[in-house]
Design a protein around this motif. Structure first.
Motif, PDB file in Angstrom:
ATOM      1  N   GLU A 110      44.596  43.184-125.236  1.00 25.84           N
ATOM      2  CA  GLU A 110      45.816  42.394-124.827  1.00 25.84           C
ATOM      3  C   GLU A 110      45.676  41.255-124.290  1.00 25.84           C
ATOM      4  OE1 GLU A 110      48.100  44.957-122.092  1.00 25.84           O
ATOM      5  OE2 GLU A 110      48.272  46.490-123.554  1.00 25.84           O
ATOM      6  N   ALA A 111      44.401  40.970-123.795  1.00 29.75           N
ATOM      7  CA  ALA A 111      43.863  39.782-123.225  1.00 29.75           C
ATOM      8  C   ALA A 111      43.482  38.642-124.442  1.00 29.75           C
ATOM      9  CB  ALA A 111      42.719  39.931-122.275  1.00 29.75           C
ATOM     10  N   GLY A 112      43.681  39.313-125.544  1.00 35.56           N
ATOM     11  CA  GLY A 112      43.429  38.325-126.865  1.00 35.56           C
ATOM     12  C   GLY A 112      42.238  38.354-127.629  1.00 35.56           C
ATOM     13  N   MET A 113      41.408  39.462-127.098  1.00 33.98           N
ATOM     14  CA  MET A 113      40.198  40.008-127.885  1.00 33.98           C
ATOM     15  C   MET A 113      40.503  40.596-129.260  1.00 33.98           C
ATOM     16  SD  MET A 113      36.770  41.563-126.977  1.00 33.98           S
ATOM     17  CE  MET A 113      37.242  43.458-126.909  1.00 33.98           C
ATOM     18  N   THR A 114      39.959  39.946-130.133  1.00 37.07           N
ATOM     19  CA  THR A 114      40.285  40.224-131.570  1.00 37.07           C
ATOM     20  C   THR A 114      39.285  41.353-131.921  1.00 37.07           C
ATOM     21  OG1 THR A 114      39.050  38.609-132.783  1.00 37.07           O
ATOM     22  CG2 THR A 114      41.373  38.399-132.346  1.00 37.07           C
TER      23      THR A 114
END
Length: 85
Positions: free
Chosen positions: A36-40
């Motif tokens: 959710e914090a942007g890690m793919t």
């Protein structure tokens, strides 16, 4: 007061360097969802490889799951399991 372990500090550094997060890894709670914090998914592989190199471990196939790399705490827990083996 919360205490930060050296393992947690190292995990956060690796997340900062390889996680491609949209927020500073230091600002995330230990249970915050890294995806959710942007890690793919691609970044999580880079994080995993950096963790393996830093801690001299190898994540076995059964640990190659999204939930293992979901948070700082889940990563720390997985590393603890690997250390105990």
């Amino acid at each position: 007061m919360t205490t930060t372990t050296s393992t947690e500090t190292t995990i956060r550094r690796i997340l900062r360097e390889h996680g491609r997060l949209a927020v500073d890894a230091e600002q995330l709670g230990p249970d915050a969802d890294l995806y959710e914090a942007g890690m793919t998914s691609h970044a999580s592989v880079n994080v995993m490889l950096a963790l393996e190199g830093e801690f001299d471990v190898e994540f076995p196939d059964h640990m190659l799951q999204r939930n293992v790399f979901r948070s700082v705490r889940s990563i720390e827990r997985a590393l603890g399991e690997l250390d105990a083996q």
